[in-house]
Design a protein around this motif. Structure first.
Motif, PDB file in Angstrom:
ATOM      1  N   ARG A 150     -16.000  77.304  37.756  1.00  0.00           N
ATOM      2  CA  ARG A 150     -15.451  78.638  38.010  1.00  0.00           C
ATOM      3  C   ARG A 150     -14.492  79.007  36.883  1.00  0.00           C
ATOM      4  O   ARG A 150     -13.667  78.202  36.466  1.00  0.00           O
ATOM      5  N   ILE A 151     -14.610  80.220  36.409  1.00  0.00           N
ATOM      6  CA  ILE A 151     -13.803  80.748  35.308  1.00  0.00           C
ATOM      7  C   ILE A 151     -13.017  81.949  35.842  1.00  0.00           C
ATOM      8  O   ILE A 151     -13.520  82.713  36.656  1.00  0.00           O
ATOM      9  N   GLU A 152     -11.812  82.151  35.364  1.00  0.00           N
ATOM     10  CA  GLU A 152     -10.994  83.296  35.795  1.00  0.00           C
ATOM     11  C   GLU A 152     -11.095  84.495  34.853  1.00  0.00           C
ATOM     12  O   GLU A 152     -10.899  85.627  35.268  1.00  0.00           O
ATOM     13  N   ASP A 184     -13.916  87.725  24.019  1.00  0.00           N
ATOM     14  CA  ASP A 184     -14.875  87.676  22.911  1.00  0.00           C
ATOM     15  C   ASP A 184     -14.871  86.333  22.192  1.00  0.00           C
ATOM     16  O   ASP A 184     -15.813  86.010  21.475  1.00  0.00           O
ATOM     17  N   THR A 185     -13.836  85.541  22.369  1.00  0.00           N
ATOM     18  CA  THR A 185     -13.759  84.258  21.673  1.00  0.00           C
ATOM     19  C   THR A 185     -14.453  83.134  22.443  1.00  0.00           C
ATOM     20  O   THR A 185     -14.624  82.037  21.902  1.00  0.00           O
ATOM     21  N   ASP A 186     -14.863  83.377  23.676  1.00  0.00           N
ATOM     22  CA  ASP A 186     -15.574  82.366  24.461  1.00  0.00           C
ATOM     23  C   ASP A 186     -17.020  82.264  23.995  1.00  0.00           C
ATOM     24  O   ASP A 186     -17.551  83.172  23.351  1.00  0.00           O
ATOM     25  N   SER A 187     -17.657  81.148  24.306  1.00  0.00           N
ATOM     26  CA  SER A 187     -19.080  81.007  24.014  1.00  0.00           C
ATOM     27  C   SER A 187     -19.745  80.286  25.174  1.00  0.00           C
ATOM     28  O   SER A 187     -19.110  79.544  25.917  1.00  0.00           O
ATOM     29  N   GLY A 188     -21.020  80.577  25.351  1.00  0.00           N
ATOM     30  CA  GLY A 188     -21.788  80.017  26.450  1.00  0.00           C
ATOM     31  C   GLY A 188     -22.454  81.130  27.234  1.00  0.00           C
ATOM     32  O   GLY A 188     -22.361  82.314  26.883  1.00  0.00           O
ATOM     33  N   THR A 189     -23.124  80.753  28.290  1.00  0.00           N
ATOM     34  CA  THR A 189     -23.792  81.727  29.153  1.00  0.00           C
ATOM     35  C   THR A 189     -23.165  81.644  30.529  1.00  0.00           C
ATOM     36  O   THR A 189     -23.016  80.557  31.087  1.00  0.00           O
ATOM     37  N   PHE A 190     -22.811  82.802  31.050  1.00  0.00           N
ATOM     38  CA  PHE A 190     -22.057  82.893  32.294  1.00  0.00           C
ATOM     39  C   PHE A 190     -22.729  83.876  33.245  1.00  0.00           C
ATOM     40  O   PHE A 190     -23.496  84.745  32.823  1.00  0.00           O
ATOM     41  N   ALA A 191     -22.410  83.749  34.518  1.00  0.00           N
ATOM     42  CA  ALA A 191     -22.798  84.739  35.522  1.00  0.00           C
ATOM     43  C   ALA A 191     -21.514  85.263  36.131  1.00  0.00           C
ATOM     44  O   ALA A 191     -20.565  84.502  36.355  1.00  0.00           O
ATOM     45  N   PHE A 192     -21.463  86.582  36.356  1.00  0.00           N
ATOM     46  CA  PHE A 192     -20.332  87.108  37.112  1.00  0.00           C
ATOM     47  C   PHE A 192     -20.846  88.119  38.126  1.00  0.00           C
ATOM     48  O   PHE A 192     -21.853  88.773  37.928  1.00  0.00           O
ATOM     49  N   LYS A 205     -12.326  93.914  28.921  1.00  0.00           N
ATOM     50  CA  LYS A 205     -11.680  93.105  29.953  1.00  0.00           C
ATOM     51  C   LYS A 205     -12.753  92.522  30.849  1.00  0.00           C
ATOM     52  O   LYS A 205     -13.685  93.214  31.243  1.00  0.00           O
ATOM     53  N   LEU A 206     -12.623  91.262  31.184  1.00  0.00           N
ATOM     54  CA  LEU A 206     -13.527  90.607  32.128  1.00  0.00           C
ATOM     55  C   LEU A 206     -12.724  89.505  32.817  1.00  0.00           C
ATOM     56  O   LEU A 206     -12.599  88.384  32.327  1.00  0.00           O
ATOM     57  N   ILE A 253     -16.687  84.395  38.345  1.00  0.00           N
ATOM     58  CA  ILE A 253     -17.294  84.120  37.040  1.00  0.00           C
ATOM     59  C   ILE A 253     -17.628  82.632  37.023  1.00  0.00           C
ATOM     60  O   ILE A 253     -16.773  81.811  37.368  1.00  0.00           O
ATOM     61  N   HIS A 254     -18.850  82.313  36.644  1.00  0.00           N
ATOM     62  CA  HIS A 254     -19.272  80.909  36.592  1.00  0.00           C
ATOM     63  C   HIS A 254     -20.005  80.627  35.290  1.00  0.00           C
ATOM     64  O   HIS A 254     -20.789  81.454  34.819  1.00  0.00           O
ATOM     65  N   LEU A 255     -19.774  79.449  34.745  1.00  0.00           N
ATOM     66  CA  LEU A 255     -20.522  78.980  33.589  1.00  0.00           C
ATOM     67  C   LEU A 255     -21.898  78.528  34.075  1.00  0.00           C
ATOM     68  O   LEU A 255     -22.004  77.813  35.061  1.00  0.00           O
ATOM     69  N   LEU A 256     -22.939  78.972  33.398  1.00  0.00           N
ATOM     70  CA  LEU A 256     -24.294  78.551  33.735  1.00  0.00           C
ATOM     71  C   LEU A 256     -24.659  77.329  32.928  1.00  0.00           C
ATOM     72  O   LEU A 256     -24.268  77.189  31.772  1.00  0.00           O
ATOM     73  N   LYS A 257     -25.435  76.458  33.519  1.00  0.00           N
ATOM     74  CA  LYS A 257     -25.898  75.263  32.807  1.00  0.00           C
ATOM     75  C   LYS A 257     -26.891  75.674  31.736  1.00  0.00           C
ATOM     76  O   LYS A 257     -27.731  76.543  31.946  1.00  0.00           O
TER      77      LYS A 257
END
Length: 110
Positions: A3-5, A9-17, A70-71, A101-105
């Motif tokens: 879980r992400i809060e 723009d500086t993050d990387s990866g694939t997420f679902a929100f 903003k996210l 917000i969740h990081l996807l595998k």
């Protein structure tokens, strides 16, 4: 799932929100950032139950993401998209409040 809060723009990866209307988004950050919105598959939060389902331009299609305004969980997201596809025309899209917000595998190349 992790879980992400908040995402920037500086993050990387694939997420679902997910948003308060029940909409689910897939956001890819890093190389070739993009956003895909899926129509609501869950009941909306109480404040949005009478709002109806919105149909947005290019729903279910991957859209180039130009930036995140903003996210953050608990707040409305603001995203900058290249819907036109010319690399010049910026479309701002805001959402209802983000509920998760969740990081996807990563499954690697297909």
């Amino acid at each position: 799932m992790v879980r992400i809060e908040e995402l920037t723009d500086t993050d990387s990866g694939t997420f679902a929100f997910r948003t308060s209307t029940g909409s689910l988004y897939r956001i890819a950050l890093g190389n070739s950032p993009s956003l895909t919105r899926l129509p609501a598959d869950q009941d909306p939060e109480a404040a949005y139950r009478t709002a109806g389902v919105s149909v947005l331009r290019m729903d279910t299609q991957e859209i180039p993401l130009l930036g995140i305004g903003k996210l953050k969980v608990g707040e409305r997201a603001v995203l900058f998209l290249d819907i036109v596809g010319d690399g010049l025309t910026v479309t701002a899209r805001d959402t209802s409040e983000v509920v998760s917000i969740h990081l996807l595998k990563s499954h690697g190349p297909i």
